[in-house]
Design an enzyme around this catalytic site. Structure first.
Site, PDB file in Angstrom:
ATOM      1  N   ALA A 134     -13.606 -12.448   3.934  1.00  0.00           N
ATOM      2  CA  ALA A 134     -13.577 -11.016   3.638  1.00  0.00           C
ATOM      3  C   ALA A 134     -13.207 -10.855   2.173  1.00  0.00           C
ATOM      4  CB  ALA A 134     -12.551 -10.312   4.515  1.00  0.00           C
ATOM      5  N   HIS A 151      -7.290   1.208   2.093  1.00  0.00           N
ATOM      6  CA  HIS A 151      -8.317   0.247   1.685  1.00  0.00           C
ATOM      7  C   HIS A 151      -9.486   0.367   2.676  1.00  0.00           C
ATOM      8  CE1 HIS A 151      -5.757  -2.966   4.095  1.00  0.00           C
ATOM      9  NE2 HIS A 151      -5.930  -1.862   4.756  1.00  0.00           N
ATOM     10  N   VAL A 161      -5.792 -12.247   5.615  1.00  0.00           N
ATOM     11  CA  VAL A 161      -6.587 -13.447   5.297  1.00  0.00           C
ATOM     12  C   VAL A 161      -5.666 -14.654   5.137  1.00  0.00           C
ATOM     13  CG1 VAL A 161      -8.589 -12.330   4.240  1.00  0.00           C
ATOM     14  CG2 VAL A 161      -6.545 -12.786   2.866  1.00  0.00           C
ATOM     15  N   TRP A 218       0.839  -1.211   0.000  1.00  0.00           N
ATOM     16  CA  TRP A 218       0.000   0.000   0.000  1.00  0.00           C
ATOM     17  C   TRP A 218       0.866   1.250   0.000  1.00  0.00           C
ATOM     18  CZ3 TRP A 218      -1.111  -4.457   2.646  1.00  0.00           C
ATOM     19  CH2 TRP A 218      -2.302  -5.097   2.251  1.00  0.00           C
ATOM     20  N   GLN A 278     -13.624   1.415  -2.985  1.00  0.00           N
ATOM     21  CA  GLN A 278     -13.679  -0.028  -2.775  1.00  0.00           C
ATOM     22  C   GLN A 278     -15.009  -0.411  -2.148  1.00  0.00           C
ATOM     23  OE1 GLN A 278     -10.319  -1.190  -0.287  1.00  0.00           O
ATOM     24  NE2 GLN A 278      -9.207  -1.857  -2.101  1.00  0.00           N
TER      25      GLN A 278
HETATM   26  N1  PHE Z   1      -7.870  -4.723   1.233  1.00  0.00           N
HETATM   27  C1  PHE Z   1      -7.333  -5.444   0.100  1.00  0.00           C
HETATM   28  C2  PHE Z   1      -6.732  -4.431  -0.859  1.00  0.00           C
HETATM   29  O1  PHE Z   1      -7.113  -3.297  -0.838  1.00  0.00           O
HETATM   30  C3  PHE Z   1      -8.376  -6.272  -0.592  1.00  0.00           C
HETATM   31  C4  PHE Z   1      -8.855  -7.392   0.276  1.00  0.00           C
HETATM   32  C5  PHE Z   1      -9.931  -7.205   1.137  1.00  0.00           C
HETATM   33  C6  PHE Z   1      -8.253  -8.616   0.220  1.00  0.00           C
HETATM   34  C7  PHE Z   1     -10.358  -8.254   1.926  1.00  0.00           C
HETATM   35  C8  PHE Z   1      -8.670  -9.661   1.005  1.00  0.00           C
HETATM   36  C9  PHE Z   1      -9.731  -9.467   1.849  1.00  0.00           C
HETATM   37  O2  PHE Z   1      -5.877  -4.736  -1.659  1.00  0.00           O
END
Ligand code: PHE
Length: 335
Positions: free
Chosen positions: A303, A166, A249, A149, A206
Protein backbone atom coordinates in the site's frame (compact mmCIF):
# COMPACT_ATOMS: atom_id res chain seq x y z
CA UNK A 1 -56.85 69.19 -38.04
CA UNK A 2 -59.13 68.17 -35.26
CA UNK A 3 -58.16 65.91 -32.40
CA UNK A 4 -60.16 63.08 -33.96
CA UNK A 5 -58.41 63.43 -37.30
CA UNK A 6 -55.02 63.45 -35.64
CA UNK A 7 -55.89 60.35 -33.68
CA UNK A 8 -56.99 58.52 -36.81
CA UNK A 9 -53.79 59.26 -38.73
CA UNK A 10 -50.88 59.53 -36.37
CA UNK A 11 -50.67 55.96 -35.01
CA UNK A 12 -50.92 54.39 -38.47
CA UNK A 13 -48.12 56.65 -39.66
CA UNK A 14 -45.94 55.81 -36.73
CA UNK A 15 -46.07 52.06 -37.40
CA UNK A 16 -45.72 52.43 -41.15
CA UNK A 17 -42.35 54.16 -41.19
CA UNK A 18 -39.25 52.05 -41.72
CA UNK A 19 -36.43 54.37 -40.69
CA UNK A 20 -35.72 56.59 -37.71
CA UNK A 21 -35.47 59.55 -40.05
CA UNK A 22 -39.02 59.05 -41.32
CA UNK A 23 -40.23 58.68 -37.77
CA UNK A 24 -38.62 61.96 -36.85
CA UNK A 25 -40.65 63.56 -39.64
CA UNK A 26 -43.89 62.12 -38.23
CA UNK A 27 -42.93 63.44 -34.83
CA UNK A 28 -42.30 66.82 -36.33
CA UNK A 29 -45.62 66.84 -38.23
CA UNK A 30 -47.66 66.33 -35.07
CA UNK A 31 -45.60 67.47 -32.11
CA UNK A 32 -43.18 69.92 -33.71
CA UNK A 33 -43.32 73.64 -33.18
CA UNK A 34 -45.83 73.94 -36.01
CA UNK A 35 -47.29 70.46 -35.58
CA UNK A 36 -50.97 69.62 -35.71
CA UNK A 37 -51.32 68.76 -32.05
CA UNK A 38 -49.19 71.68 -30.98
CA UNK A 39 -51.55 73.97 -32.85
CA UNK A 40 -54.52 72.65 -30.92
CA UNK A 41 -52.72 73.01 -27.59
CA UNK A 42 -51.72 76.57 -28.47
CA UNK A 43 -55.26 77.43 -29.49
CA UNK A 44 -56.67 76.41 -26.10
CA UNK A 45 -56.32 79.94 -24.70
CA UNK A 46 -58.94 81.23 -27.12
CA UNK A 47 -61.55 78.76 -25.95
CA UNK A 48 -64.18 78.98 -23.25
CA UNK A 49 -63.44 77.67 -19.80
CA UNK A 50 -65.57 74.57 -20.34
CA UNK A 51 -63.94 73.76 -23.69
CA UNK A 52 -60.51 74.45 -22.31
CA UNK A 53 -61.02 71.77 -19.73
CA UNK A 54 -62.43 68.98 -21.95
CA UNK A 55 -60.37 69.61 -25.08
CA UNK A 56 -57.24 70.37 -23.09
CA UNK A 57 -57.55 67.09 -21.22
CA UNK A 58 -58.10 65.10 -24.42
CA UNK A 59 -55.26 66.83 -26.24
CA UNK A 60 -52.80 66.22 -23.46
CA UNK A 61 -53.82 62.57 -23.15
CA UNK A 62 -53.34 62.14 -26.88
CA UNK A 63 -49.91 63.75 -26.71
CA UNK A 64 -48.82 61.29 -24.06
CA UNK A 65 -50.04 58.34 -26.15
CA UNK A 66 -48.28 59.66 -29.25
CA UNK A 67 -45.04 60.12 -27.31
CA UNK A 68 -45.22 56.58 -25.98
CA UNK A 69 -45.86 55.15 -29.44
CA UNK A 70 -43.00 57.19 -30.89
CA UNK A 71 -40.64 56.02 -28.21
CA UNK A 72 -41.50 52.40 -28.81
CA UNK A 73 -41.06 52.75 -32.56
CA UNK A 74 -37.77 54.59 -32.17
CA UNK A 75 -36.56 51.65 -30.10
CA UNK A 76 -37.50 49.20 -32.84
CA UNK A 77 -35.92 51.25 -35.60
CA UNK A 78 -32.68 51.96 -33.83
CA UNK A 79 -29.80 51.69 -36.25
CA UNK A 80 -32.04 50.57 -39.14
CA UNK A 81 -31.77 52.27 -42.48
CA UNK A 82 -28.31 53.65 -41.80
CA UNK A 83 -25.56 52.02 -43.68
CA UNK A 84 -23.05 50.59 -41.29
CA UNK A 85 -19.46 49.88 -42.14
CA UNK A 86 -18.61 46.36 -41.11
CA UNK A 87 -15.01 45.21 -41.33
CA UNK A 88 -15.09 41.46 -41.71
CA UNK A 89 -11.33 41.20 -41.28
CA UNK A 90 -11.57 42.63 -37.77
CA UNK A 91 -10.43 40.06 -35.16
CA UNK A 92 -13.29 38.42 -33.26
CA UNK A 93 -14.01 38.81 -29.59
CA UNK A 94 -12.03 36.40 -27.47
CA UNK A 95 -14.24 33.70 -25.98
CA UNK A 96 -13.51 33.30 -22.29
CA UNK A 97 -13.00 29.64 -21.43
CA UNK A 98 -12.78 28.04 -18.03
CA UNK A 99 -9.66 26.50 -16.56
CA UNK A 100 -9.00 23.33 -14.67
CA UNK A 101 -7.47 23.65 -11.27
CA UNK A 102 -3.86 22.41 -11.33
CA UNK A 103 -4.93 19.82 -8.80
CA UNK A 104 -7.49 18.41 -11.23
CA UNK A 105 -4.83 18.41 -13.94
CA UNK A 106 -2.33 16.47 -11.84
CA UNK A 107 -4.98 14.01 -10.59
CA UNK A 108 -6.05 13.23 -14.12
CA UNK A 109 -2.45 12.66 -15.09
CA UNK A 110 -1.77 10.44 -12.09
CA UNK A 111 -4.93 8.43 -12.77
CA UNK A 112 -4.05 7.97 -16.44
CA UNK A 113 -0.61 6.65 -15.56
CA UNK A 114 -1.90 4.12 -13.03
CA UNK A 115 -4.74 3.06 -15.33
CA UNK A 116 -2.12 2.30 -17.97
CA UNK A 117 -0.42 0.09 -15.34
CA UNK A 118 -3.65 -1.91 -14.94
CA UNK A 119 -4.99 -0.17 -11.81
CA UNK A 120 -8.66 0.67 -11.22
CA UNK A 121 -9.67 4.04 -9.77
CA UNK A 122 -11.81 3.72 -6.63
CA UNK A 123 -13.35 6.38 -4.40
CA UNK A 124 -14.67 6.53 -0.86
CA UNK A 125 -16.58 8.97 1.37
CA UNK A 126 -14.89 11.92 3.06
CA UNK A 127 -16.88 11.36 6.25
CA UNK A 128 -15.58 8.11 7.70
CA UNK A 129 -16.18 5.86 10.63
CA UNK A 130 -13.62 5.64 13.36
CA UNK A 131 -13.37 1.93 12.57
CA UNK A 132 -12.36 2.40 8.92
CA UNK A 133 -10.08 5.36 9.51
CA UNK A 134 -8.30 3.91 12.56
CA UNK A 135 -9.26 0.59 14.21
CA UNK A 136 -9.30 -1.59 11.10
CA UNK A 137 -5.98 -0.04 10.08
CA UNK A 138 -4.36 -1.38 13.25
CA UNK A 139 -4.68 1.91 15.11
CA UNK A 140 -6.82 1.07 18.17
CA UNK A 141 -8.35 3.70 20.44
CA UNK A 142 -5.86 5.31 22.79
CA UNK A 143 -2.97 3.93 20.79
CA UNK A 144 -0.23 6.57 20.62
CA UNK A 145 -0.10 6.11 16.84
CA UNK A 146 -3.35 8.12 16.61
CA UNK A 147 -1.18 11.12 17.38
CA UNK A 148 0.11 10.90 13.81
CA UNK A 149 -3.23 12.24 12.60
CA UNK A 150 -4.78 15.50 13.82
CA UNK A 151 -8.42 14.70 13.49
CA UNK A 152 -11.70 16.54 12.91
CA UNK A 153 -14.33 14.59 14.84
CA UNK A 154 -17.84 15.34 13.70
CA UNK A 155 -19.47 15.00 17.09
CA UNK A 156 -17.14 15.42 20.03
CA UNK A 157 -19.63 13.76 22.37
CA UNK A 158 -19.90 10.68 20.15
CA UNK A 159 -16.50 10.01 18.68
CA UNK A 160 -17.54 7.70 15.89
CA UNK A 161 -17.57 9.82 12.75
CA UNK A 162 -14.78 12.00 11.43
CA UNK A 163 -13.41 13.69 8.34
CA UNK A 164 -11.00 11.07 7.05
CA UNK A 165 -7.40 11.87 7.90
CA UNK A 166 -6.08 9.84 4.97
CA UNK A 167 -7.40 7.78 2.04
CA UNK A 168 -6.33 4.52 3.72
CA UNK A 169 -9.86 3.75 5.06
CA UNK A 170 -10.86 3.09 1.46
CA UNK A 171 -8.45 0.12 1.60
CA UNK A 172 -10.76 -1.34 4.24
CA UNK A 173 -13.96 -0.54 2.33
CA UNK A 174 -12.59 -2.08 -0.84
CA UNK A 175 -11.19 -5.25 0.73
CA UNK A 176 -14.41 -5.87 2.63
CA UNK A 177 -16.34 -5.97 -0.61
CA UNK A 178 -13.83 -7.46 -3.08
CA UNK A 179 -11.63 -10.52 -3.34
CA UNK A 180 -7.95 -10.41 -4.37
CA UNK A 181 -6.11 -10.14 -6.66
CA UNK A 182 -6.59 -6.47 -7.53
CA UNK A 183 -4.75 -3.20 -8.04
CA UNK A 184 -6.44 0.05 -7.12
CA UNK A 185 -5.66 3.68 -6.58
CA UNK A 186 -7.86 5.95 -4.50
CA UNK A 187 -7.63 9.68 -5.15
CA UNK A 188 -9.49 11.80 -2.63
CA UNK A 189 -9.74 14.72 -0.26
CA UNK A 190 -8.45 14.29 3.27
CA UNK A 191 -8.56 16.51 6.35
CA UNK A 192 -6.31 17.22 9.29
CA UNK A 193 -6.77 19.56 12.20
CA UNK A 194 -3.53 21.27 11.48
CA UNK A 195 -1.77 24.61 11.74
CA UNK A 196 -1.29 25.62 8.10
CA UNK A 197 1.85 26.82 6.40
CA UNK A 198 3.32 26.73 2.89
CA UNK A 199 3.54 22.93 3.02
CA UNK A 200 0.59 22.00 5.23
CA UNK A 201 -3.13 22.45 4.61
CA UNK A 202 -6.14 21.32 6.65
CA UNK A 203 -7.73 20.03 3.48
CA UNK A 204 -5.51 18.24 0.99
CA UNK A 205 -5.53 15.44 -1.53
CA UNK A 206 -4.01 12.00 -1.34
CA UNK A 207 -3.68 9.19 -3.79
CA UNK A 208 -3.75 5.84 -2.05
CA UNK A 209 -2.52 2.72 -3.79
CA UNK A 210 -3.25 -0.90 -2.89
CA UNK A 211 -2.15 -4.05 -4.64
CA UNK A 212 -3.11 -7.42 -3.14
CA UNK A 213 -2.48 -10.89 -4.51
CA UNK A 214 -0.25 -13.88 -4.19
CA UNK A 215 3.51 -13.17 -4.17
CA UNK A 216 3.25 -9.37 -4.10
CA UNK A 217 6.50 -7.89 -2.79
CA UNK A 218 8.02 -4.57 -1.78
CA UNK A 219 10.27 -4.86 -4.84
CA UNK A 220 7.09 -4.76 -6.95
CA UNK A 221 6.15 -1.53 -5.21
CA UNK A 222 9.52 0.02 -5.88
CA UNK A 223 9.26 -0.83 -9.57
CA UNK A 224 5.72 0.58 -9.82
CA UNK A 225 6.47 3.84 -8.05
CA UNK A 226 9.63 4.33 -10.07
CA UNK A 227 7.81 3.74 -13.37
CA UNK A 228 5.09 6.13 -12.20
CA UNK A 229 7.52 8.89 -11.30
CA UNK A 230 9.41 8.53 -14.57
CA UNK A 231 6.15 8.85 -16.52
CA UNK A 232 4.93 11.85 -14.53
CA UNK A 233 8.14 13.84 -14.82
CA UNK A 234 9.31 12.41 -18.13
CA UNK A 235 12.81 11.79 -16.87
CA UNK A 236 14.90 9.12 -15.22
CA UNK A 237 14.83 9.12 -11.43
CA UNK A 238 16.15 7.03 -8.59
CA UNK A 239 13.82 5.82 -5.84
CA UNK A 240 15.02 5.40 -2.27
CA UNK A 241 13.10 3.58 0.46
CA UNK A 242 13.83 4.55 4.07
CA UNK A 243 12.34 2.74 7.07
CA UNK A 244 9.20 4.51 8.26
CA UNK A 245 6.41 3.70 10.69
CA UNK A 246 2.75 3.39 9.78
CA UNK A 247 0.66 1.01 11.91
CA UNK A 248 -1.10 -0.56 8.91
CA UNK A 249 2.05 -1.69 7.10
CA UNK A 250 4.99 -3.89 8.05
CA UNK A 251 7.62 -3.17 7.02
CA UNK A 252 6.79 0.49 6.47
CA UNK A 253 8.84 2.88 4.38
CA UNK A 254 9.18 6.51 3.47
CA UNK A 255 9.57 6.92 -0.27
CA UNK A 256 12.04 9.42 -1.72
CA UNK A 257 12.85 10.22 -5.34
CA UNK A 258 15.73 12.16 -6.78
CA UNK A 259 14.76 15.79 -7.32
CA UNK A 260 13.48 16.24 -10.88
CA UNK A 261 14.39 19.92 -10.89
CA UNK A 262 18.09 19.85 -9.99
CA UNK A 263 18.67 16.18 -10.79
CA UNK A 264 20.21 15.48 -7.41
CA UNK A 265 22.53 18.48 -7.44
CA UNK A 266 20.57 20.26 -4.71
CA UNK A 267 18.13 23.19 -5.07
CA UNK A 268 15.44 25.15 -3.19
CA UNK A 269 12.79 22.55 -4.02
CA UNK A 270 14.64 19.64 -2.41
CA UNK A 271 16.16 21.85 0.28
CA UNK A 272 19.58 21.13 -1.20
CA UNK A 273 19.39 17.45 -0.34
CA UNK A 274 18.89 16.17 -3.91
CA UNK A 275 15.93 14.06 -2.71
CA UNK A 276 12.18 14.67 -2.45
CA UNK A 277 9.82 12.89 -0.09
CA UNK A 278 6.90 11.42 -2.01
CA UNK A 279 4.90 9.71 0.74
CA UNK A 280 4.54 6.56 2.81
CA UNK A 281 4.26 2.94 1.82
CA UNK A 282 4.77 -0.61 2.98
CA UNK A 283 3.49 -4.18 3.02
CA UNK A 284 -0.09 -4.51 4.30
CA UNK A 285 -0.03 -5.51 7.99
CA UNK A 286 -1.50 -8.97 8.81
CA UNK A 287 -3.83 -7.29 11.34
CA UNK A 288 -5.37 -5.29 8.51
CA UNK A 289 -5.96 -8.47 6.50
CA UNK A 290 -7.52 -9.99 9.61
CA UNK A 291 -9.88 -7.04 9.97
CA UNK A 292 -11.20 -7.54 6.43
CA UNK A 293 -11.27 -11.35 6.73
CA UNK A 294 -8.46 -12.06 4.27
CA UNK A 295 -6.02 -14.83 5.15
CA UNK A 296 -2.59 -13.19 5.69
CA UNK A 297 -0.93 -16.55 5.03
CA UNK A 298 -2.40 -16.67 1.53
CA UNK A 299 -2.15 -13.11 0.25
CA UNK A 300 0.25 -10.24 0.50
CA UNK A 301 -0.07 -6.66 -0.61
CA UNK A 302 1.62 -3.33 -0.75
CA UNK A 303 0.00 0.00 0.00
CA UNK A 304 1.15 3.55 -0.51
CA UNK A 305 -0.12 7.07 0.08
CA UNK A 306 1.16 10.10 -1.80
CA UNK A 307 0.13 13.75 -1.65
CA UNK A 308 -1.33 15.06 -4.91
CA UNK A 309 -0.68 18.75 -4.18
CA UNK A 310 2.95 17.91 -3.64
CA UNK A 311 3.24 16.50 -7.15
CA UNK A 312 1.49 19.52 -8.67
CA UNK A 313 3.80 21.82 -6.70
CA UNK A 314 6.87 20.02 -8.02
CA UNK A 315 5.59 19.76 -11.57
CA UNK A 316 4.25 23.30 -11.96
CA UNK A 317 6.63 25.08 -9.58
CA UNK A 318 3.90 26.15 -7.12
CA UNK A 319 5.51 27.53 -3.96
CA UNK A 320 2.62 27.33 -1.45
CA UNK A 321 0.07 24.53 -0.92
CA UNK A 322 -2.52 27.04 0.32
CA UNK A 323 -2.84 28.49 -3.20
CA UNK A 324 -4.75 25.45 -4.51
CA UNK A 325 -7.98 26.18 -2.69
CA UNK A 326 -7.50 29.92 -2.25
CA UNK A 327 -9.98 30.73 -5.05
CA UNK A 328 -7.47 33.31 -6.30
CA UNK A 329 -8.15 33.66 -10.04
CA UNK A 330 -4.70 35.08 -10.72
CA UNK A 331 -3.35 31.73 -9.60
CA UNK A 332 -5.85 29.54 -11.45
CA UNK A 333 -5.54 31.40 -14.74
CA UNK A 334 -1.89 30.46 -15.12
CA UNK A 335 -2.75 26.87 -15.94
N1 PHE B 1 -2.02 6.90 5.13
C1 PHE B 1 -0.66 7.32 5.35
C2 PHE B 1 -0.67 8.79 5.72
O1 PHE B 1 -1.60 9.47 5.40
C3 PHE B 1 0.20 7.09 4.14
C4 PHE B 1 0.38 5.63 3.85
C5 PHE B 1 -0.52 4.96 3.03
C6 PHE B 1 1.44 4.95 4.39
C7 PHE B 1 -0.33 3.62 2.78
C8 PHE B 1 1.63 3.61 4.14
C9 PHE B 1 0.74 2.96 3.33
O2 PHE B 1 0.23 9.30 6.34
Amino acid sequence: MTLQEIEQLVFAEIIRVTTAKELEEVQHTYLGRKGHLTAILRGLSTLSLEEKRTIGEQANALRVRIETALKEQFGKLEGKGEEKFFDITFPGKKVVTGHLNPLTLILREIEDIFISFGFSVVEGPEVETEFNNFDALNIPANHPAREMWDTFWLKPENQKLLLRTHTSPVQIRYMMTHEPPFRIIVPGTTYRYEATDARHEMQFTQVEGLVVGKDVTLANFKAVIEAFFIRLFAQKVEIRLRPGYFPFVEPGVEVDATCPRCKKKGCELCKFSGWLELGGAGMVHPNVFDAVKYNPKEVQGFAFGIGAERFAMIKYGIPDIRLFRSGDLRFIRQF
